[in-house]
Write an enzyme that holds these catalytic residues in place. Structure first.
Site, PDB file in Angstrom:
ATOM      1  N   LYS A  12      22.070  34.573  48.769  1.00  0.00           N
ATOM      2  CA  LYS A  12      23.040  35.374  48.025  1.00  0.00           C
ATOM      3  C   LYS A  12      22.103  35.737  46.562  1.00  0.00           C
ATOM      4  O   LYS A  12      22.117  36.878  46.291  1.00  0.00           O
ATOM      5  CB  LYS A  12      24.102  34.391  47.295  1.00  0.00           C
ATOM      6  CG  LYS A  12      25.389  34.430  47.965  1.00  0.00           C
ATOM      7  CD  LYS A  12      26.503  33.771  47.320  1.00  0.00           C
ATOM      8  CE  LYS A  12      27.608  33.173  48.026  1.00  0.00           C
ATOM      9  NZ  LYS A  12      28.490  32.373  47.123  1.00  0.00           N
ATOM     10  N   SER A  34      24.359  30.916  41.350  1.00  0.00           N
ATOM     11  CA  SER A  34      24.218  30.585  42.634  1.00  0.00           C
ATOM     12  C   SER A  34      23.111  29.764  43.139  1.00  0.00           C
ATOM     13  O   SER A  34      21.995  30.141  42.444  1.00  0.00           O
ATOM     14  CB  SER A  34      24.249  31.737  43.693  1.00  0.00           C
ATOM     15  OG  SER A  34      24.287  31.335  44.867  1.00  0.00           O
ATOM     16  N   ASN A  54      22.615  29.580  46.366  1.00  0.00           N
ATOM     17  CA  ASN A  54      22.486  29.979  47.740  1.00  0.00           C
ATOM     18  C   ASN A  54      21.435  31.137  47.533  1.00  0.00           C
ATOM     19  O   ASN A  54      21.461  32.124  47.141  1.00  0.00           O
ATOM     20  CB  ASN A  54      23.911  30.506  48.073  1.00  0.00           C
ATOM     21  CG  ASN A  54      23.770  31.165  49.533  1.00  0.00           C
ATOM     22  OD1 ASN A  54      22.672  31.737  50.121  1.00  0.00           O
ATOM     23  ND2 ASN A  54      24.921  30.940  50.291  1.00  0.00           N
ATOM     24  N   PHE A  58      21.779  36.563  56.313  1.00  0.00           N
ATOM     25  CA  PHE A  58      21.782  34.880  56.067  1.00  0.00           C
ATOM     26  C   PHE A  58      23.242  34.462  56.602  1.00  0.00           C
ATOM     27  O   PHE A  58      24.030  35.363  56.936  1.00  0.00           O
ATOM     28  CB  PHE A  58      21.665  34.671  54.616  1.00  0.00           C
ATOM     29  CG  PHE A  58      22.687  35.000  53.638  1.00  0.00           C
ATOM     30  CD1 PHE A  58      22.771  36.295  53.234  1.00  0.00           C
ATOM     31  CD2 PHE A  58      23.748  34.205  53.404  1.00  0.00           C
ATOM     32  CE1 PHE A  58      23.595  36.702  52.103  1.00  0.00           C
ATOM     33  CE2 PHE A  58      24.490  34.558  52.535  1.00  0.00           C
ATOM     34  CZ  PHE A  58      24.654  36.029  51.898  1.00  0.00           C
ATOM     35  N   ASP A  76      31.502  34.548  44.814  1.00  0.00           N
ATOM     36  CA  ASP A  76      32.187  33.310  45.737  1.00  0.00           C
ATOM     37  C   ASP A  76      32.516  34.361  46.836  1.00  0.00           C
ATOM     38  O   ASP A  76      33.211  35.422  46.704  1.00  0.00           O
ATOM     39  CB  ASP A  76      33.286  32.625  45.069  1.00  0.00           C
ATOM     40  CG  ASP A  76      33.659  31.340  46.035  1.00  0.00           C
ATOM     41  OD1 ASP A  76      32.686  30.596  46.058  1.00  0.00           O
ATOM     42  OD2 ASP A  76      34.613  31.347  46.928  1.00  0.00           O
ATOM     43  N   SER A  77      32.395  33.940  48.183  1.00  0.00           N
ATOM     44  CA  SER A  77      32.496  34.900  49.182  1.00  0.00           C
ATOM     45  C   SER A  77      32.571  33.904  50.699  1.00  0.00           C
ATOM     46  O   SER A  77      32.863  32.830  50.595  1.00  0.00           O
ATOM     47  CB  SER A  77      31.357  35.539  49.531  1.00  0.00           C
ATOM     48  OG  SER A  77      30.082  35.101  49.344  1.00  0.00           O
TER      49      SER A  77
HETATM   50  P1  IMP Z   1      30.234  30.233  48.719  1.00  0.00           P
HETATM   51  O1  IMP Z   1      30.705  31.496  48.135  1.00  0.00           O
HETATM   52  O2  IMP Z   1      29.202  29.593  48.201  1.00  0.00           O
HETATM   53  O3  IMP Z   1      31.478  29.504  48.938  1.00  0.00           O
HETATM   54  O4  IMP Z   1      29.884  30.533  50.280  1.00  0.00           O
HETATM   55  C1  IMP Z   1      30.039  31.490  50.994  1.00  0.00           C
HETATM   56  C2  IMP Z   1      29.672  31.434  52.313  1.00  0.00           C
HETATM   57  O5  IMP Z   1      30.010  32.470  52.966  1.00  0.00           O
HETATM   58  C3  IMP Z   1      28.069  31.297  52.597  1.00  0.00           C
HETATM   59  O6  IMP Z   1      27.549  30.279  52.577  1.00  0.00           O
HETATM   60  C4  IMP Z   1      27.647  32.272  53.794  1.00  0.00           C
HETATM   61  O7  IMP Z   1      27.787  31.329  54.709  1.00  0.00           O
HETATM   62  C5  IMP Z   1      28.959  33.130  53.738  1.00  0.00           C
HETATM   63  N1  IMP Z   1      28.786  34.290  53.443  1.00  0.00           N
HETATM   64  C6  IMP Z   1      29.157  35.281  52.202  1.00  0.00           C
HETATM   65  N2  IMP Z   1      28.590  36.110  52.389  1.00  0.00           N
HETATM   66  C7  IMP Z   1      27.836  36.392  53.474  1.00  0.00           C
HETATM   67  C8  IMP Z   1      26.986  37.533  53.924  1.00  0.00           C
HETATM   68  O8  IMP Z   1      26.977  38.480  53.297  1.00  0.00           O
HETATM   69  N3  IMP Z   1      26.575  37.158  55.294  1.00  0.00           N
HETATM   70  C9  IMP Z   1      26.745  36.325  55.992  1.00  0.00           C
HETATM   71  N4  IMP Z   1      27.452  34.938  55.587  1.00  0.00           N
HETATM   72  C10 IMP Z   1      28.041  35.257  54.258  1.00  0.00           C
END
Ligand code: IMP
Length: 217
Positions: free
Chosen positions: A18, A13, A15, A163, A74-75
Site C-alpha cells: 500500500k 500504513s 503495509n 501485492f 483501509d481496504s
Molecule cells: P488493511 O486495510 O490493512 O486491513 O488490509 C487490507 C488487505 O486487503 C491487505 O492486506 C491486502 O491483502 C488486501 N488488499 C487491499 N488492497 C489490495 C490491492 O490493491 N491488491 C491486493 N490486495 C489488496
C-alpha cells in the site's frame, strides 16, 4: 472540505504494498510522503467494523503522533458469494498460526470457501476491492474518500506483480488479473487520462480533486 496546504504527508500504513502504491499516486502532486513504519510509529489495533472506522484509527494515530496530516487506507476484498467476506478482515485471513501473513494461503482460503459454496462459474465468483482513504489532521478533523472496483476471482492465481490478493482478481472488462499488470496499468493511468482502474486509484482521484487542487495527473 478541508484542503491539504503543506507538502508533508504521513502515509499511515505499515503495509509495504500500500505504501508503494500511495507513493506512486502521490508523486505527481509533488508531496513528500513518509510512511508510518519509516517514522517508527506503532501500528494501532484495527478494532473498527467498517473500512471508515479502521481508516480513521490509523490516520488519527499517525496524525496525533507526528503533528502532521496523515493519510490512511483501509481496504479489502468483498466476495459476493461469501456474503461480502473477508471485507474488513481481508488482512486477517492471511494470518498463519505463528502470526506471519501469507497471501498464497489467504487466496487458497477464499478459493476453498468459493468451492464449498459451489461457485464454479465466472458469474458466481464476483467480488470487489474497496479502498477507503481517511485524511486526518492532528486536531482530529477527518475527510473520507472511497473507491471500488468490481471484478471476478479466478483460479489459479496469475501474475507476480502488485501485492495481497492481486493474482486472483480480474477487474471487469480486463483480460488479466491485477497481478499481471504493471503499476501504471493497475492504477489505470492512460495517456490522456480517463477514469482510474484500481479501487485505490479511484479513491485517490477523489482525494486529489477535493484536497490537492488541480495539479498533477
Ligand atoms: P488493511 O486495510 O490493512 O486491513 O488490509 C487490507 C488487505 O486487503 C491487505 O492486506 C491486502 O491483502 C488486501 N488488499 C487491499 N488492497 C489490495 C490491492 O490493491 N491488491 C491486493 N490486495 C489488496
Amino acid at each position: 472540505m478541508r484542503k491539504l496546504t503543506g507538502k508533508d504527508l504521513v502515509v499511515a500504513s505499515h503495509n509495504q504494498g500500500k505504501v508503494r502504491e500511495i507513493g506512486e499516486l502521490i508523486a505527481p502532486y509533488g508531496l513528500t510522503a513518509r510512511s508510518a513504519a519509516d517514522l517508527g510509529l506503532a501500528e494501532p489495533e484495527e478494532t473498527g467494523v467498517t473500512f471508515e472506522e479502521n481508516a480513521y484509527i490509523k490516520a488519527y494515530a499517525a496524525a496525533s503522533a507526528t503533528s502532521l496530516p496523515s493519510l490512511a487506507d483501509d481496504s479489502g476484498l468483498c466476495v459476493t458469494a461469501l456474503d461480502s467476506a473477508p471485507g474488513v478482515y481481508t488482512a486477517d485471513w492471511a494470518e498463519r498460526a505463528d502470526g506471519t501473513r501469507d497471501f498464497a494461503y489467504a487466496m487458497q482460503k477464499v478459493e476453498d470457501k468459493l468451492l464449498e459454496r459451489g461457485a464454479f462459474e465466472p458469474d458466481q465468483r464476483g467480488a470487489m476491492f474497496v479502498a477507503t482513504l481517511c485524511l486526518c489532521w492532528p486536531d482530529g478533523h477527518a475527510e473520507y474518500f472511497r473507491g471500488e472496483v468490481h471484478g471476478e476471482l479466478i483460479w489459479p492465481p496469475m501474475g507476480t506483480q502488485g501485492f495481497g490478493y492481486d493474482p486472483v482478481f480480474k477487474p471487469e472488462g480486463e483480460s488479466r488479473t491485477f497481478g499481471e499488470m504493471s503499476a501504471e496499468e493497475k492504477h489505470g493511468w492512460k495517456p490522456g487520462g480517463g477514469e482510474p482502474l484500481s479501487h485505490r486509484a479511484r479513491a485517490f482521484a477523489k482525494f486529489a480533486t477535493a484536497c490537492l487542487g488541480e495539479a498533477g495527473r
